[in-house]
Every structure is written in structure tokens, then in C-alpha cells.
Write an enzyme that holds these catalytic residues in place. Sequence first.
Site, PDB file in Angstrom:
ATOM      1  CD  GLU A  40      -2.648   1.300   2.540  1.00  0.00           C
ATOM      2  OE1 GLU A  40      -2.619   0.172   3.225  1.00  0.00           O
ATOM      3  OE2 GLU A  40      -3.519   2.460   2.567  1.00  0.00           O
ATOM      4  NE  ARG A 266       4.001  -7.661  11.048  1.00  0.00           N
ATOM      5  CZ  ARG A 266       3.555  -6.838  10.065  1.00  0.00           C
ATOM      6  NH1 ARG A 266       2.453  -7.043   9.359  1.00  0.00           N
ATOM      7  NH2 ARG A 266       4.042  -5.544   9.872  1.00  0.00           N
ATOM      8  CE  LYS A 276       3.758   0.022   3.869  1.00  0.00           C
ATOM      9  NZ  LYS A 276       2.516   0.198   3.561  1.00  0.00           N
TER      10      LYS A 276
HETATM   11  P1  ATP Z   1       3.031  -1.871   7.728  1.00  0.00           P
HETATM   12  O1  ATP Z   1       2.125  -2.265   8.749  1.00  0.00           O
HETATM   13  O2  ATP Z   1       4.325  -1.590   8.097  1.00  0.00           O
HETATM   14  O3  ATP Z   1       2.250  -0.766   7.300  1.00  0.00           O
HETATM   15  P2  ATP Z   1       1.633  -3.326   6.127  1.00  0.00           P
HETATM   16  O4  ATP Z   1       1.388  -4.759   6.076  1.00  0.00           O
HETATM   17  O5  ATP Z   1       0.697  -2.633   6.123  1.00  0.00           O
HETATM   18  O6  ATP Z   1       2.883  -2.949   6.701  1.00  0.00           O
HETATM   19  P3  ATP Z   1       1.537  -3.385   3.074  1.00  0.00           P
HETATM   20  O7  ATP Z   1       2.183  -2.257   2.265  1.00  0.00           O
HETATM   21  O8  ATP Z   1       0.260  -3.463   3.193  1.00  0.00           O
HETATM   22  O9  ATP Z   1       2.265  -3.019   4.620  1.00  0.00           O
HETATM   23  O10 ATP Z   1       2.818  -4.641   2.843  1.00  0.00           O
HETATM   24  C1  ATP Z   1       2.919  -5.112   1.501  1.00  0.00           C
HETATM   25  C2  ATP Z   1       3.365  -6.484   1.613  1.00  0.00           C
HETATM   26  O11 ATP Z   1       4.226  -6.651   2.833  1.00  0.00           O
HETATM   27  C3  ATP Z   1       2.359  -7.527   2.523  1.00  0.00           C
HETATM   28  O12 ATP Z   1       1.875  -8.667   1.876  1.00  0.00           O
HETATM   29  C4  ATP Z   1       2.731  -7.588   3.889  1.00  0.00           C
HETATM   30  O13 ATP Z   1       2.154  -8.905   4.499  1.00  0.00           O
HETATM   31  C5  ATP Z   1       4.005  -7.616   3.645  1.00  0.00           C
HETATM   32  N1  ATP Z   1       4.892  -7.180   5.091  1.00  0.00           N
HETATM   33  C6  ATP Z   1       4.625  -6.102   5.841  1.00  0.00           C
HETATM   34  N2  ATP Z   1       5.004  -6.215   6.901  1.00  0.00           N
HETATM   35  C7  ATP Z   1       5.949  -7.287   6.838  1.00  0.00           C
HETATM   36  C8  ATP Z   1       6.963  -7.917   7.767  1.00  0.00           C
HETATM   37  N3  ATP Z   1       7.357  -7.234   8.884  1.00  0.00           N
HETATM   38  N4  ATP Z   1       7.222  -8.988   7.622  1.00  0.00           N
HETATM   39  C9  ATP Z   1       7.236  -9.640   6.417  1.00  0.00           C
HETATM   40  N5  ATP Z   1       6.085  -9.184   5.350  1.00  0.00           N
HETATM   41  C10 ATP Z   1       5.690  -8.120   5.714  1.00  0.00           C
HETATM   42 MG    MG Z   2      -1.239  -3.114   5.128  1.00  0.00          MG
END
Ligand code: ATP
Ligand code: MG
Length: 571
Positions: A40, A266, A276
Site C-alpha cells: 500500500e 512477518r 509504516k
Molecule cells: P505496515 O504495517 O508496516 O504498514 P503493511 O502490511 O500494512 O505493513 P503493506 O504495504 O500492506 O504493508 O505490505 C505489503 C506486503 O508486505 C504485504 O504482503 C505484507 O504482508 C508484507 N509485509 C509487511 N510487513 C511485513 C513484515 N514485517 N514481514 C514480512 N512481510 C511484511
Molecule cells: Mg497494510
Amino acid sequence: MSEPVETGAPEAGRDFLRDIIQSDLEAKRHATVVTRFPPEPNGYLHIGHAKSICLNFGVAQEFGGRCHLRFDDTNPTKEEQEYIDAIQADVRWLGFDWGGHLYHASDYFEQLYDWAQHLIETGKAYVDDTKLEEMRAMRGTLTEPGRPSKFRDRSPDENLDLFGRMRAGEFPNGARVLRAKIDLAAGNMNLRDPVLYRILHAAHPRTGTKWCVYPTYDFAHGQSDAIEGVTHSLCTLEFEDHRPLYDWLLDNLPVPSRPRQYEFARLNLTYTVLSKRFLTGLVQAARVKGWDDPRMPTLAGLRRRGVPAAALRNFVKAIGMARAHSVVDVAMFEHAVRELLNKQAPRYMAVLRPLKVVIENYPEGKTEELEAVNNPEDPSAGTRRIPFGRELYVERDDFMENPPKKFFRLSPGKEVRLRYGYFITCREAVKNAAGEVTELRCTYDPATRGGNAPDGRKVQATLHWVTARESVPAELRLYNHLFARPDPGANGDLLADLNPNSLEILSDCRVEPALAAANTGAAVQFERQGYFCRDKDSMPGRPVFNRTVGLRDTWAKVQAGAKVQAGAARK
Ligand code: ATP
Ligand code: MG
């Protein structure tokens, strides 16, 4: 490479996800594997995302398939072009290429809207006017079923009409939503008539003001996967509870392909927060100097700090892919960085806290050149010439006027070796009015050029140094963990756990003359000090270096300790 620690891989290079893909391909369930990385664009990517990127792109490479980069851009209020650009740059930097397969969930808004209408027509979705608060209260709990909205049994015609008017902009934000009609008694809360569309009068970075209804993550994600022919939709465990909804939507829509979702744990790291949203807060509140502050766990921050992309990939490989929740010791990450830089980084000398040395018996005005090894780990890196003269700088810490027994470095009367140079003996410490040592008067032994005494006498320390005249003034920035405790936020307040000493700036350093021209971002080792890289803040004649990581490998110690323990347990 280090021993994998929390890896779920049954054998080197394999793990449960790769096993699933392998058997799907063997059983000809798919002709080829298609994965996607779906960020995102609401912030910069962090090291957690690197795990997901390496997995999705790595799997595609290994099995001869392809991986798409798809922006999950369904919430225009939080998303920005800056993030879209930064994410692409970061994925490329990490070493991956989506080829022509760059997509956006917003590319599919029209198709998604049609499918929402399809659900309405088949009696599987309805427009609900219930206020959000009330809707939440009516969803029930784990032990109580949800209660139906009084709008749940609207006719398909009425729903179609209202949904069309939502799209046309007739209603304000929050006035109505479109919900799937599934099961209000479902044990899984995600199936209790989840919201599929909400009204948001907000301009979108790509579609502008064309839309004022936007699909939710759940409605956009699986359908986007299906449109792109994704075969394996790999995501983190927090989406496990969403999988039944992911499947329900695919089962109830005329989608062109049938992706499957699989979850993995994760990445969590000690001393680090990977979110993020939280990192955005740090940037906005100026608690760090931007997204690429080298203390940030963002890919932009790590890159600026001097972490090579290959070290990140090696780290991801070392931690492996498991389903069990775990927290990885950040020392393991630093170990991966050190291990790579040890092989690659040319060595130089830099004095962080200079103390002047005058060699009384060395001719005034004379300069000679000594030969220095560029990288003892890599003979092909060759040698370089470094100047030597009468006035030098050594590290202030390498002198003690009244040393304790085990201090082998400089003190009055003590002889040491200068790296690549001569033996010198300290004769006197000169002090200022305040009693501080400002200069050391030393003598050298001309017969010890190259670092050995012909009479075979030994010294117990070798010090790094630079000449006073030729060395270049530099600023060195030393970074420590951004958080003061391994489990930030354990007491409920993340900000309170920020490390007040996460940045130490040394502004009076001296580095070898060759470093005046080092490339920005190129890794170097300052002997006895650590790995550094030149920062973009450098000015002509005054380079700035970031410490990527120190030389002491705490992870190697952890591993050695674990081996000793395992050995003891076996006895
Ligand atoms: P954040 O909580 O940091 O905003 P998010 O999951 O909302 O992370 P996205 O942009 O939706 O961020 O994530 C893109 C991809 O990265 C998703 O498939 C998510 O599962 C993966 N991802 C995000 N954080 C991690 C992590 N700490 N370890 C492994 N994969 C991750
Ligand atoms: Mg997300």
C-alpha cells in the site's frame, strides 16, 4: 553463512511455501507460478517488506515464473505519489525486477465495480445506511452472533440504484456502504457481512476525482490477484482470518482465475519497530531526519547507512520462512551486513578522536610513502600508498598516561607499532593549562619500516593513524539502535522507548587522503572502527561518513554460546 535459526525450511533453500509451489507445479495445477508483492503506497518500505519481496520475487525466479508489483492503492486519503516512486526505487535496489508487470488495484476499479454489481444482482451484497458506530456494535462478539441491519433485505433493484448513486456522488462520506451478505453468525468475524465499498470524496493519485466510492482491501485484493492470474498469493499471518472471505469472494464472482492465499510469519526484529504507520509518525514529528535517516529500518534508511542489498537478501535467506511467530535478534542482521562487507569493503585508516603525535627524530618536512593492503580478504584488491611524516594523529583512546596493567597501547615509555609503518615509543605527554593531554612527543625506530624489528623484539599493539598534513577532515556519524530496549513499546509507549543516544556525531575526525574522493554510498572499512559509507551530505574537502555497522560481531558470540550450550546439553 550463519546457521539458520528460526527457519521452517526442511532443507537448505526450501521451506513450506516452496514445497507447496513445487507440488502444485508437479501436479500440473498451474502451468507456471505467478506471485505478487502488493504494497500500500502509504509510506516507505521497511526491512519487513524485504522479507516479502525476497519471497515473492525469489519464488518466481526459482520456479521460472513471474512476480508482479501491484500497488494496493485503495485508500486515497493516505497514499501519495512520493511513496509510489520510493517503493519502486527500493524494490529495484533490492535487486528485483517486475518486468512489464507493474499494476495498481486502481487499474481494476471499473471491473471491481462491475463485480460488486454482480454480487448485488445475485442477492449477495446490499447497501447499508447504518452508521459505522452502530454497525460495529451490531457485529456481535466471538460468543454472540451479529444482528441484522434493517437494510439487509433490500431488493437487488433498490441496492443497484443506491450503489449507482453512491458512485455518482449523491451521498456524503460515511452515509452508506456496500456490504457482502454472508453470515452474521459466522465464527469468523470477517464473514459477518464485511464492508466491500465505502464512500470517500477524495482525489486519488491515479484516478483523480473519477471515483468517490473505493473498494476495501478485502474486496480489491483477491479479485486483483485473480485478474492478474496470480497463482500463489503469499501474505503475512494477520491475513489468515481474511482467507475465508478471500475464498468466498472468488467463489461467488465470475473471476478469470483461482488464486490461493498462503500465510507466513512477518519479520519482527529486536530494537526495531516495523510499521509504516508508526514510522510515518516518527518522520512527521521530526523524531528522525526523514524516511532515509540511517537509523530508520526503511530500505531507504538502510541503503543510506551503507547496507548492501545483497546483505539484506542474505539475511532474509538466513532467517528462513516459517509460520510460527518469532522475533529475530537484530544482531543477526548486523552479522549478515558485516559478513558481506568484510569481503568487499576496502580498508582505510580514520582517526575518530584525534590526538597529535610528533616524532621528534623524524626529519622535518620529509614525507615518505608506505604500502598498505587494501583488503586482506581479497588479494585482488591490491595495495595503495599512504603518506607518513613527522606529525601524525592517533586515536585519543589509544593513549593513557597512567595505564592499568593490561593496557598495551601508548603510554609514557611504551613502544607500539603504527599500522604499515614503524615502531614508535612515547617519550612525553604535553598538556595544556587545564591539564589535558594535547600532544604526544615520540621517537621512531627507522629500522622497523614495514612493521618488524630486525632484532626480533615485539610490541603488543598496532595502532591506526593518519598524517597531520595530508589527512582530510571529516565528519563521522555513529548510529546506535533507534530504540533503547529490545522490545520497544512493551510498556505501552513506543516513543518513550526511543534511544536518546541513537546518533553520535563526531565532527573533528581525520581520514586518509584517498578518501577525499570516495563515492557516495561506497562501503569502506575504517580499520579497528567499523564499516562506513560516504553520505550525500559530504562537501568538497569535508566528507561525511555513516557508520554502517561496527566490527564487533555480537551475533557470532550468540552463536558460539548456543553451540557451547547445545554441546553441554548433549553430554
Ligand atoms: P505496515 O504495517 O508496516 O504498514 P503493511 O502490511 O500494512 O505493513 P503493506 O504495504 O500492506 O504493508 O505490505 C505489503 C506486503 O508486505 C504485504 O504482503 C505484507 O504482508 C508484507 N509485509 C509487511 N510487513 C511485513 C513484515 N514485517 N514481514 C514480512 N512481510 C511484511
Ligand atoms: Mg497494510
